[in-house]
Design an enzyme around this catalytic site. Structure first.
Site, PDB file in Angstrom:
ATOM      1  N   LYS A 241       0.836  -1.215   0.000  1.00  0.00           N
ATOM      2  CA  LYS A 241       0.000   0.000   0.000  1.00  0.00           C
ATOM      3  C   LYS A 241       0.862   1.254   0.000  1.00  0.00           C
ATOM      4  CE  LYS A 241      -4.527  -1.470   1.092  1.00  0.00           C
ATOM      5  NZ  LYS A 241      -5.833  -1.188   1.624  1.00  0.00           N
TER       6      LYS A 241
ATOM      7  N   LYS B 265      -6.197  -9.317  -7.953  1.00  0.00           N
ATOM      8  CA  LYS B 265      -7.555  -9.569  -7.460  1.00  0.00           C
ATOM      9  C   LYS B 265      -8.507  -8.422  -7.800  1.00  0.00           C
ATOM     10  CE  LYS B 265      -7.508  -7.689  -2.817  1.00  0.00           C
ATOM     11  NZ  LYS B 265      -8.209  -7.683  -1.585  1.00  0.00           N
TER      12      LYS B 265
ATOM     13  N   LYS C 242     -12.159  -3.007  -4.955  1.00  0.00           N
ATOM     14  CA  LYS C 242     -13.098  -1.883  -5.058  1.00  0.00           C
ATOM     15  C   LYS C 242     -12.397  -0.572  -5.400  1.00  0.00           C
ATOM     16  CE  LYS C 242     -14.296  -2.640  -0.370  1.00  0.00           C
ATOM     17  NZ  LYS C 242     -13.065  -2.719   0.433  1.00  0.00           N
TER      18      LYS C 242
HETATM   19  N1  AQP Z   1     -11.163 -10.275  -5.236  1.00  0.00           N
HETATM   20  C1  AQP Z   1     -11.524 -10.867  -4.112  1.00  0.00           C
HETATM   21  N2  AQP Z   1     -11.876 -12.164  -4.101  1.00  0.00           N
HETATM   22  C2  AQP Z   1     -12.262 -12.760  -2.948  1.00  0.00           C
HETATM   23  N3  AQP Z   1     -12.341 -12.132  -1.752  1.00  0.00           N
HETATM   24  C3  AQP Z   1     -12.004 -10.826  -1.713  1.00  0.00           C
HETATM   25  N4  AQP Z   1     -11.961  -9.916  -0.708  1.00  0.00           N
HETATM   26  C4  AQP Z   1     -11.545  -8.732  -1.196  1.00  0.00           C
HETATM   27  N5  AQP Z   1     -11.302  -8.833  -2.514  1.00  0.00           N
HETATM   28  C5  AQP Z   1     -11.573 -10.128  -2.875  1.00  0.00           C
HETATM   29  C6  AQP Z   1     -12.349 -10.192   0.676  1.00  0.00           C
HETATM   30  O1  AQP Z   1     -13.285  -9.194   1.060  1.00  0.00           O
HETATM   31  C7  AQP Z   1     -13.145  -8.914   2.442  1.00  0.00           C
HETATM   32  C8  AQP Z   1     -13.123  -7.442   2.705  1.00  0.00           C
HETATM   33  O2  AQP Z   1     -12.022  -6.828   2.161  1.00  0.00           O
HETATM   34  P1  AQP Z   1     -11.668  -5.335   2.635  1.00  0.00           P
HETATM   35  O3  AQP Z   1     -12.728  -4.399   2.282  1.00  0.00           O
HETATM   36  O4  AQP Z   1     -11.264  -5.323   4.075  1.00  0.00           O
HETATM   37  O5  AQP Z   1     -10.381  -4.966   1.846  1.00  0.00           O
HETATM   38  P2  AQP Z   1      -9.630  -5.631   0.704  1.00  0.00           P
HETATM   39  O6  AQP Z   1      -9.366  -7.078   0.928  1.00  0.00           O
HETATM   40  O7  AQP Z   1      -8.420  -4.770   0.464  1.00  0.00           O
HETATM   41  O8  AQP Z   1     -10.672  -5.485  -0.477  1.00  0.00           O
HETATM   42  P3  AQP Z   1     -10.576  -4.547  -1.728  1.00  0.00           P
HETATM   43  O9  AQP Z   1     -11.881  -4.642  -2.438  1.00  0.00           O
HETATM   44  O10 AQP Z   1      -9.351  -4.866  -2.530  1.00  0.00           O
HETATM   45  O11 AQP Z   1     -10.452  -3.122  -1.051  1.00  0.00           O
HETATM   46  P4  AQP Z   1      -9.469  -1.934  -1.355  1.00  0.00           P
HETATM   47  O12 AQP Z   1      -9.604  -1.708  -2.834  1.00  0.00           O
HETATM   48  O13 AQP Z   1      -9.985  -0.793  -0.546  1.00  0.00           O
HETATM   49  O14 AQP Z   1      -8.088  -2.367  -0.963  1.00  0.00           O
HETATM   50  C9  AQP Z   1     -11.909  -9.659   2.918  1.00  0.00           C
HETATM   51  O15 AQP Z   1     -12.347 -10.819   3.608  1.00  0.00           O
HETATM   52  C10 AQP Z   1     -11.192 -10.033   1.651  1.00  0.00           C
HETATM   53  O16 AQP Z   1     -10.433 -11.240   1.773  1.00  0.00           O
END
Ligand code: AQP
Length: 336
Positions: free
Chosen positions: A117, A199, A202
């Site tokens: 990050k 992956k 969002k």
């Molecule tokens: N692509 C994915 N496939 C499966 N599981 C996923 N998770 C996230 N992306 C995928 C799971 O969603 C939960 C919440 O995630 P988070 O909001 O705490 O942050 P993250 O993992 O960093 O998700 P994002 O969407 O990628 O957010 P940003 O863009 O803000 O960094 C977790 O249980 C994660 O495993």
């Protein structure tokens, strides 16, 4: 343990509208636990974590409300589960401060998510981003969680939580439950539609890479149509064909079909047909969630009531742990 039940804690950051990845990898699996009488579940909107990356205040508020309503719209029962905002329970940053004093710089320096990050947001490498895992440890330990559903990317953070808890318990006695990774039904890892090597996320800058939970059917179909595949035109499930593999994973996660079944179903068809079928299946899956969401987001009084009740429930358990910690550390209790 709460009333003889094991405690599970999880959450999502309110950094944007959640994706199909968040839904299939996490939220849908949480919903499956609604009726598990042996587990007491806490799910937070992790808004404190969200500001480790700069957020627009109006958007953060909107995203927080949207995520909260989506938890319920997807099927999380707000009576059977505790659904709350992290920022509504001040015990989270309070405990995080105390745990910061039991965490070493060297431990934080090893965290790969921080490195990733920090590289992504080189103009804002703040100390919140650096100590993010300590706040996460506080989130988990406050509820004496036995189980934390984690993806591979979060395993390192769970490990550090266990280290901090063991260190604290070693000094002060058994204060914290040592959490384990929850390996329930493993959620699919959904990859970006534009770059299947990373992956679905969002905060992806390419809007075509992610299906957002509130995308309408036309948008969903358009994004799948544009999904990156390969040029040999053959439908098979293997690592040499990451784009096709991802589409099949999505199809199976949504329909409950097996990979073998799906590969047979699409045998001999072109990529266009596959993309259309996956798009249709995803739109069908999300339609009822979106309908329920529209009801909830327009019923502010109902949602606010749930928010208040659940924040009080979360605070009750969190404060119980915090009081114990503060006493052990040597702080003076405010006379009643
Ligand atoms: N692509 C994915 N496939 C499966 N599981 C996923 N998770 C996230 N992306 C995928 C799971 O969603 C939960 C919440 O995630 P988070 O909001 O705490 O942050 P993250 O993992 O960093 O998700 P994002 O969407 O990628 O957010 P940003 O863009 O803000 O960094 C977790 O249980 C994660 O495993």
């Amino acid at each position: 343990m709460i009333d003889g039940k094991k405690v599970l804690l999880s959450g999502m950051q309110s950094t944007g509208i959640i994706t199909l990845g968040n839904y299939l990898g996490a939220l849908k699996n949480w919903v499956d636990l609604n009726d598990d009488e042996g587990i007491e579940c806490f799910y937070a909107v992790m808004d404190l974590h969200s500001i480790t990356v700069r957020q627009n205040p109006a958007e953060l508020r909107k995203n927080g409300r949207t995520l909260y309503a989506l938890y319920m719209a997807a099927g999380l029962d707000p009576v059977k589960n505790c659904l709350f905002f992290q920022s509504h329970v001040p015990a989270h940053p309070q405990l995080a401060w105390i745990l910061n004093c039991f965490t070493y710089m060297g431990e934080m320096n090893r965290m790969t998510q921080f490195k990733d990050k920090a590289a992504k947001h080189a103009d804002n490498v703040n100390t919140g981003l650096f100590t993010y895992p300590v706040l996460m440890a506080a989130d988990i330990l406050l509820y004496q969680a036995d189980m934390v559903p984690v993806g591979k990317d979060q395993l390192q953070h769970l490990e550090i939580t266990r280290d901090i808890a063991n260190r604290f318990n070693g000094i002060y006695g058994d204060v914290f439950t040592i959490p384990e990774a929850y390996m329930g039904k493993s959620g699919a890892k959904i990859m970006s539609l534009q770059d299947p090597s990373k992956k679905m996320s969002k905060s992806d800058e390419n809007p075509n890479g992610s299906i957002l939970l509130l995308d309408d059917k036309d948008t969903i179909m358009r994004k799948f149509k544009k999904a990156v595949t390969d040029s040999d035109g053959l439908i098979a499930y293997n690592d040499d064909k990451p784009g096709i593999k991802n589409l099949i994973d999505i199809y199976c996660a949504v329909t409950g079909k097996t990979v073998d079944g799906a590969v047979k179903e699409f045998d001999g068809m072109g990529y266009g047909k596959l993309k259309e079928a996956v798009g249709e299946a995803v739109a069908d899956e999300l339609a009822p969630v979106q309908a329920k969401f529209n009801e909830l987001i327009n019923d502010k009084a109902y949602v606010d009531g749930i928010m208040k009740e659940n924040a009080a429930k979360a605070s009750y358990y969190a404060n119980k742990t915090l009081r114990k910690v503060m006493k052990k550390v040597g702080f003076i209790e405010l006379p009643r």
